[in-house]
Motif scaffolding. Sequence first.
Motif, PDB file in Angstrom:
ATOM      1  N   GLY A   1      -1.559   0.081  -3.744  1.00  0.00           N
ATOM      2  CA  GLY A   1      -1.144   0.719  -2.505  1.00  0.00           C
ATOM      3  C   GLY A   1      -0.352  -0.213  -1.608  1.00  0.00           C
ATOM      4  O   GLY A   1       0.642   0.190  -0.989  1.00  0.00           O
ATOM      5  N   VAL A   2      -0.777  -1.477  -1.535  1.00  0.00           N
ATOM      6  CA  VAL A   2      -0.064  -2.463  -0.716  1.00  0.00           C
ATOM      7  C   VAL A   2       1.341  -2.689  -1.258  1.00  0.00           C
ATOM      8  O   VAL A   2       2.328  -2.730  -0.512  1.00  0.00           O
ATOM      9  CB  VAL A   2      -0.857  -3.784  -0.671  1.00  0.00           C
TER      10      VAL A   2
ATOM     11  N   ARG B   1       3.166  -0.689  -3.130  1.00  0.00           N
ATOM     12  CA  ARG B   1       4.002   0.499  -2.936  1.00  0.00           C
ATOM     13  C   ARG B   1       4.427   0.638  -1.479  1.00  0.00           C
ATOM     14  O   ARG B   1       5.538   1.087  -1.190  1.00  0.00           O
ATOM     15  CB  ARG B   1       3.231   1.742  -3.384  1.00  0.00           C
ATOM     16  N   GLY B   2       3.522   0.249  -0.565  1.00  0.00           N
ATOM     17  CA  GLY B   2       3.882   0.303   0.846  1.00  0.00           C
ATOM     18  C   GLY B   2       5.017  -0.649   1.175  1.00  0.00           C
ATOM     19  O   GLY B   2       5.954  -0.305   1.908  1.00  0.00           O
ATOM     20  N   ARG B   3       4.960  -1.853   0.634  1.00  0.00           N
ATOM     21  CA  ARG B   3       6.045  -2.820   0.854  1.00  0.00           C
ATOM     22  C   ARG B   3       7.360  -2.290   0.287  1.00  0.00           C
ATOM     23  O   ARG B   3       8.420  -2.419   0.899  1.00  0.00           O
ATOM     24  CB  ARG B   3       5.703  -4.143   0.178  1.00  0.00           C
TER      25      ARG B   3
ATOM     26  N   ALA C   1       8.222   0.816  -0.208  1.00  0.00           N
ATOM     27  CA  ALA C   1       8.720   1.957   0.565  1.00  0.00           C
ATOM     28  C   ALA C   1       9.347   1.509   1.879  1.00  0.00           C
ATOM     29  O   ALA C   1      10.315   2.112   2.352  1.00  0.00           O
ATOM     30  CB  ALA C   1       7.580   2.933   0.828  1.00  0.00           C
ATOM     31  N   ARG C   2       8.803   0.445   2.473  1.00  0.00           N
ATOM     32  CA  ARG C   2       9.334  -0.043   3.755  1.00  0.00           C
ATOM     33  C   ARG C   2      10.484  -1.020   3.570  1.00  0.00           C
ATOM     34  O   ARG C   2      11.038  -1.523   4.543  1.00  0.00           O
ATOM     35  CB  ARG C   2       8.218  -0.739   4.543  1.00  0.00           C
TER      36      ARG C   2
ATOM     37  N   TYR D   1       8.762  -8.227  -1.251  1.00  0.00           N
ATOM     38  CA  TYR D   1       7.806  -8.080  -2.343  1.00  0.00           C
ATOM     39  C   TYR D   1       8.430  -8.673  -3.593  1.00  0.00           C
ATOM     40  O   TYR D   1       9.639  -8.943  -3.632  1.00  0.00           O
ATOM     41  CB  TYR D   1       7.420  -6.609  -2.552  1.00  0.00           C
TER      42      TYR D   1
END
Length: 396
Positions: A52-53, A55-57, A59-60, A64
């Motif tokens: 989740g972390v 994927r969040g990076r 997406a933003r 990463y």
Amino acid sequence: APEMQTYQLKLDPGSKHTGVAIVNQETGEVVFAAEIEHRGQAIKASLDSRRGVRRGRRARKTRYRKPRFNNRTRVSGWLPPSLLSRVANVETWVRRLSKLCPIAGISLELVKFDTQLMQSAEINGVEYQQGTLAGYELREYLLEKFQRKCAYCGKPGLPMQIEHIVPKSRGGSNSITNLTLACQRCNLKKGNKTASEFGYPKVQVQARLPLKDPAAVNTTRWALYNRLKSFGLPVEIGSGGLTKFNRTLQGLPKTHWIDAACVGSSTPLKLDVSKVNPLQIKATGHGSRQMCSMDKFGFQRTTKKAGKKFFGFQTGDIARALVRKGKKVGTYIGKVAIRATGSFDIFTSSGRVAGIGYKYFTLLHSCDGYSYSYLAQSKTAIPPTPEVVGFLAGDL
């Protein structure tokens, strides 16, 4: 020269707990018993959090690691980390116990249910009334699937009957997907209706769903079997139905370690479980790789860890603190939480005692990724060692 007695190491693997027992094959005495609590769910939760972390990076469009496409292949026999940890836990304890006791063979419950036996056996009055081995396989499967409750009224603790979802008089088969559990009252009330006509269409859906926990066990069973064969000992296999048959025959209660003692056809006619003090072994892991704590925005909140071991101790060790002067005079035994300053905390059965100097501590057992306690007393324990007679854990 004294004659060497025969000991059999017996295992009852599960998705959350694995029962372990060492049985003297000549006397029937269970000389060691334990239940291993796996941490597969914790591993899966950690991997989900990491995913989740990342994927969040992504997406933003923040920083990463670069994508890597050459690491997608999996070796033959690959298992997810959450399942691999279960296999590794059992293998670790087989290796440890083999060094402490002259094990002559291993008994493994390879399958929870003998599906071949269930599919080929015709369910008729003899099996309902007399409970043959095939009947035990079927009942155990249904009890597990429907959580030992009536599928219609949901009441537990009642005598259950095997019931056809679509009655045989209306073309229903003896397939496992057409069978459920019902109390006598619901079975008579349902009569010649189907489950949908009786007002319970979800029962048919649940009957067709596979069991999640047995699926995890079935996924790891051959990996575990092959690893046990590498020890060079004869490996006997049995089914869950045979285990229950042996346990019921001897009138023993259902626990993980007693199930382990009843695994396989080599089970003695009379088991003696009166002298063993079962050990609870919980897999805790070796800590986290996270170097520092984050705030709610994801920024570094603390400095990185100074180290994992100080003054010969690490967090999780079991130790004895003998304080002879000051406000904390006394003897304390439990798990240690260390600090680089040398001021340690110790967690005893009475609670937490903070601020004891490292010089007062004596190491009893190094942290090895497991925590130990007795099932009966819920007391802290240390694992068996060659110095402990009878393969029982040391009492703290």
